[in-house]
Motif scaffolding. Structure first.
Motif, PDB file in Angstrom:
ATOM      1  N   LEU B 218       0.820  -1.219   0.000  1.00 35.00           N
ATOM      2  CA  LEU B 218       0.000   0.000   0.000  1.00 35.00           C
ATOM      3  C   LEU B 218       0.849   1.262   0.000  1.00 35.00           C
ATOM      4  O   LEU B 218       0.337   2.349  -0.273  1.00 35.00           O
ATOM      5  CB  LEU B 218      -0.941   0.020   1.218  1.00 35.00           C
ATOM      6  CG  LEU B 218      -1.963  -1.107   1.332  1.00 35.00           C
ATOM      7  CD1 LEU B 218      -2.829  -0.919   2.571  1.00 35.00           C
ATOM      8  CD2 LEU B 218      -2.830  -1.205   0.082  1.00 35.00           C
ATOM      9  N   LYS B 468      -6.475  -2.009  -1.759  1.00 30.14           N
ATOM     10  CA  LYS B 468      -5.282  -2.093  -2.618  1.00 30.14           C
ATOM     11  C   LYS B 468      -5.479  -1.238  -3.880  1.00 30.14           C
ATOM     12  O   LYS B 468      -4.602  -0.458  -4.264  1.00 30.14           O
ATOM     13  CB  LYS B 468      -5.027  -3.559  -2.982  1.00 30.14           C
ATOM     14  CG  LYS B 468      -3.980  -3.808  -4.047  1.00 30.14           C
ATOM     15  CD  LYS B 468      -2.568  -3.476  -3.579  1.00 30.14           C
ATOM     16  CE  LYS B 468      -1.544  -3.843  -4.669  1.00 30.14           C
ATOM     17  NZ  LYS B 468      -0.195  -3.390  -4.297  1.00 30.14           N
ATOM     18  N   LEU B 470      -7.405   1.268  -4.286  1.00 29.68           N
ATOM     19  CA  LEU B 470      -7.455   2.688  -3.928  1.00 29.68           C
ATOM     20  C   LEU B 470      -6.049   3.264  -3.742  1.00 29.68           C
ATOM     21  O   LEU B 470      -5.745   4.360  -4.211  1.00 29.68           O
ATOM     22  CB  LEU B 470      -8.260   2.836  -2.630  1.00 29.68           C
ATOM     23  CG  LEU B 470      -8.326   4.223  -2.000  1.00 29.68           C
ATOM     24  CD1 LEU B 470      -9.118   5.171  -2.886  1.00 29.68           C
ATOM     25  CD2 LEU B 470      -8.938   4.156  -0.603  1.00 29.68           C
ATOM     26  N   PHE B 471      -5.210   2.521  -3.043  1.00 31.03           N
ATOM     27  CA  PHE B 471      -3.862   3.019  -2.751  1.00 31.03           C
ATOM     28  C   PHE B 471      -2.924   2.839  -3.945  1.00 31.03           C
ATOM     29  O   PHE B 471      -1.942   3.568  -4.058  1.00 31.03           O
ATOM     30  CB  PHE B 471      -3.272   2.280  -1.537  1.00 31.03           C
ATOM     31  CG  PHE B 471      -3.720   2.825  -0.216  1.00 31.03           C
ATOM     32  CD1 PHE B 471      -5.015   2.630   0.246  1.00 31.03           C
ATOM     33  CD2 PHE B 471      -2.842   3.558   0.580  1.00 31.03           C
ATOM     34  CE1 PHE B 471      -5.426   3.126   1.476  1.00 31.03           C
ATOM     35  CE2 PHE B 471      -3.241   4.064   1.808  1.00 31.03           C
ATOM     36  CZ  PHE B 471      -4.534   3.851   2.253  1.00 31.03           C
TER      37      PHE B 471
END
Lengths: 485, 485
Positions: B218, B468, B470-471
């Motif tokens: 992340l 995951k 999103l980051f």
């Protein structure tokens, strides 16, 4: 008073259609779907009276399955849901904001599911009142150390949703630290089964800590596994009078040296605070003959014996005297007196009420910078409101100051409170300069939502919004609290 | 040995184009962009030799800004990046898997940025070796309690990325618990400035705990604020011989009662484990005259004095004798002997190596269920491999067992290791029945990725995949580790 808070309450939103209320009521039963104004009222007003509540229906599910059914229907119909525990939150996070919002009360999820003595855990429904958790631990010969002023009515689910702090954080950590596992219903109505009870568990991303502290915006916490601790064999409580925050800090270091992890309380309040308590709290009495500028409540616990705790307390106070830090001290002579000592500290907030309006802060700075913060904040406040009565108290051991300001004697309450935002801005600016936070243990809710958005790095706000969208794509969980999409 | 691991190493992926390597090298300077096989080699082999590594270039940035520049370029060109600390991970999380992947070594981010004695925090770069953090704390008269076998070479960034545990968890918590603030570079190259040092800070979702334990998938942790603790005034270490895991557990409860939060170590190993240590670890000697079925390493710390720690240890061992739990005991007579006692326990893993192949587990169950787990697992393993030599040891106080199985004497190593997955499945099934975890403190990495996906509730996997995405929308951060999108 809400004039100081420019957040519209949206009371004119269309009420929920009767048919939809009927579908929700069918899940929990008619008697647990409250629609009469007199029944609803207790769920509308939050303790500070800053955010008048509005709702068409309060639902009181009995178990996780009913919570899940409510969320499925809410998600399907895009009905906003405001989860509510004991309704003791201080930032408006639990307040329903329009007739289109449903209140989901957790109060009937009130079972203590299991006490595991050997493993030292307790598994509870979210709606169990904090004090009942404490009592269940005590019955098992153990300790649940989360402790705060509203423990007689706040619920553990709300404590976790807001990552509540309190007086036990110094030795045992905050709600987050005390939680091993979480059960929650997500916006979709799916149940997150995370009631783990392991000290070590490295299986992927930390969903539990996302839900803890999310103030009901990512999921409805329905149950939790909490850590229990051995009950101390001895506990001593004392008040020490000190001349300044600097001396208080030096005494803290001395106490840490002597008591180590047995230092289970280190709270502070000013003389003005004690006077408020003496004036307004029944049974309160001055612990010492002469007045002191500051009062420190010290608690020392021992895993060995009452004598051991007493010895430690006496040694540390004696050294405090010798070092010129402690002007006078009073050790509680009985369990009843120890309780009374704590009660005085815990009544601090209530004792301020009869003194008129109060502009409040819940800030934390690195412990060593508390004196510097207090000096700078006092100067800034008195520059703005020269006769303001500053009553800053709290958890010195955590650097957590409830920097509260009572109105000048005889002043107009509303005029005084109209300075809330202005004073906040000054105090929070000083907090930021000290590397601190404007939200230490009460959360964000409505009260600090816009300030959060204005001060948090844009990158973090964007990540938070992304997480919110992921967990709650229809934005039905406590919308508008903590953040706006 | 990797035959047992059906994860392709993708060595045939196209190498990075020279031009792209040149652009990465321009960020860190030619000398810190390693492309020669002999230079790269140390970054390729992980300790267990299960996952052969492949990469075209190892980048060694000097500071956060260089890490950010690397990630910006990687994100722009969709180049996979494998963050690497001390390369001591036991689940392959740090292993580059193809010539198309860049290794981002944190080793040159090696500054201790600040030690705050009064506030009891230390701020460090991610690449500081754990032992240097311990030493810096010691120089300031304080304690950083994270302690594990590889502390001389593992780096604090890797400890946090994997939420490392070790022997100090019992009293002080795991890496997550010891971390107050995080600085990290996200996949986009943006820097998350989260180096907070507050005990209480309730400002929104818990991004820090998402990054901690995310194994580099992340974000790249580049710095951290860690908690420090008072150094105990006294510390005592002893070995106790006990007859059974049940007696060990009863002794644990007795030790907790006597030492409270001063119980800073409670480890266990079997006679077989001690024999391996005596055979293969230089300077090791049997702490007691007669053999015992199990050995408990107990450490007691006192904030007051050496005598106090000694008294507590003597009382608890004496009571252990009287209760028939302790067969014999040896208290370390010097600091050197205390270190030697610990060294024997910490060498357990290494001492197994010369005994041939070892099928390993890193499991945890609720503490009270450790004896039940051991009984059931032993039966299942011996049913599969009758002459297997079970050497289960670890952190009894945390319920964390390194359930390791050495091959039968004279057996074929590869044949024995071909049972790895089969034995894992049986043991992990028993762990699950006990409410435990198959990943207690080593993480998921490659080794347990598919097992995680197969056993974690679908809802949680879906949330994890969403986080995951999103980051790391381009899936460039440590792809394929911990989870697959």
């Amino acid at each position: 008073m809400s004039a100081a808070f420019d957040l519209p309450a949206d009371p004119d939103d269309a009420p929920l259609p009767d048919a939809l209320i009927g579908r929700f009521a069918a899940i929990v039963g008619e008697t647990n779907a409250l629609t009469q104004p007199s029944d609803i009222e207790p769920y509308l007003e939050e303790p500070r009276g800053l955010f008048p509540g509005h709702t068409s229906v309060v639902l009181r599910p009995r178990n996780v399955e009913e919570v899940a059914a409510i969320m499925r229907l809410a998600n399907e119909t895009k009905t906003p849901v405001v989860p509510q525990g004991g309704n003791t939150g201080l930032v408006g996070g639990q307040s329903p904001r329009s007739l289109g919002q449903v209140v989901l009360s957790l109060q009937r999820l009130d079972r203590i599911r299991e006490v595991d003595k050997a493993g030292r855990t307790i598994t509870v429904d979210a709606g169990v009142v904090l004090q009942r958790v404490q009592e269940a631990a005590e019955e098992a010969g153990l300790l649940f150390p989360l402790s705060l002023g509203s423990e007689g009515s706040c619920q553990i689910g709300g404590n976790l949703a807001s990552n509540a702090g309190g007086t036990g954080v110094l030795a045992y950590g905050n709600s987050r630290d005390l939680c091993l596992g979480i059960e929650a219903v997500l916006a979709s109505g799916e149940i997150h089964h995370g009631l783990r009870r392991l000290k070590k568990d490295n299986r992927g991303y930390d969903i539990r800590n996302l839900l803890v502290g999310s103030e009901g915006t990512l999921g409805v916490i329905t149950g939790a596994v909490l850590k229990l601790f051995p009950r101390p064999a001895g506990r001593e409580v004392a008040y020490a009078g000190v001349a300044s925050p600097e001396d208080a800090l030096a005494l803290l270091h001395l106490a840490e040296r002597h008591a180590g992890s047995g230092l289970t309380g280190f709270e502070f309040l000013p003389r003005l605070g004690l006077e408020f308590v003496l004036r307004h709290i029944e049974g309160a009495r001055d612990p010492m003959a002469e007045p002191h500028a500051w009062y420190i409540l010290v608690e020392v616990s021992s895993s060995r014996s009452a004598e051991d705790a007493r010895d430690t307390m006496e040694v540390l106070l004696a050294e405090g005297f010798e070092a010129g830090l402690v002007e006078d001290a009073a050790i509680a002579k009985s369990i009843a007196e120890a309780k009374a000592f704590w009660h005085m500290r815990e009544s601090m907030s209530w004792a301020q009420k009869p003194e008129g309006g109060s502009i409040k802060h819940d800030v934390a700075v690195p412990v060593a910078r508390v004196p510097e913060f207090l000096r700078a904040a006092d100067a800034a406040v008195l520059e703005t409101i020269p006769e303001a009565r500053i009553c800053s108290f709290g958890h010195l051991g955590d650097g957590n100051v409830h920097y509260n300001i009572s109105q000048p004697v005889g002043a107009d309450r509303d005029e005084f409170l109209s300075h809330w935002r202005e004073v906040n801005a000054k105090v929070h600016g000083i907090v930021a300069d000290c590397g601190g936070t404007f939200s230490a243990e009460h959360g964000i809710g409505l009260l600090k939502r816009d300030e959060l958005a204005a001060t948090k790095p844009a990158l973090e706000m964007e990540l938070m919004r992304g997480i919110k969208r992921l967990f709650d794509p229809n934005e039905i969980l406590n919308p508008g609290k903590l953040l706006q999409i």
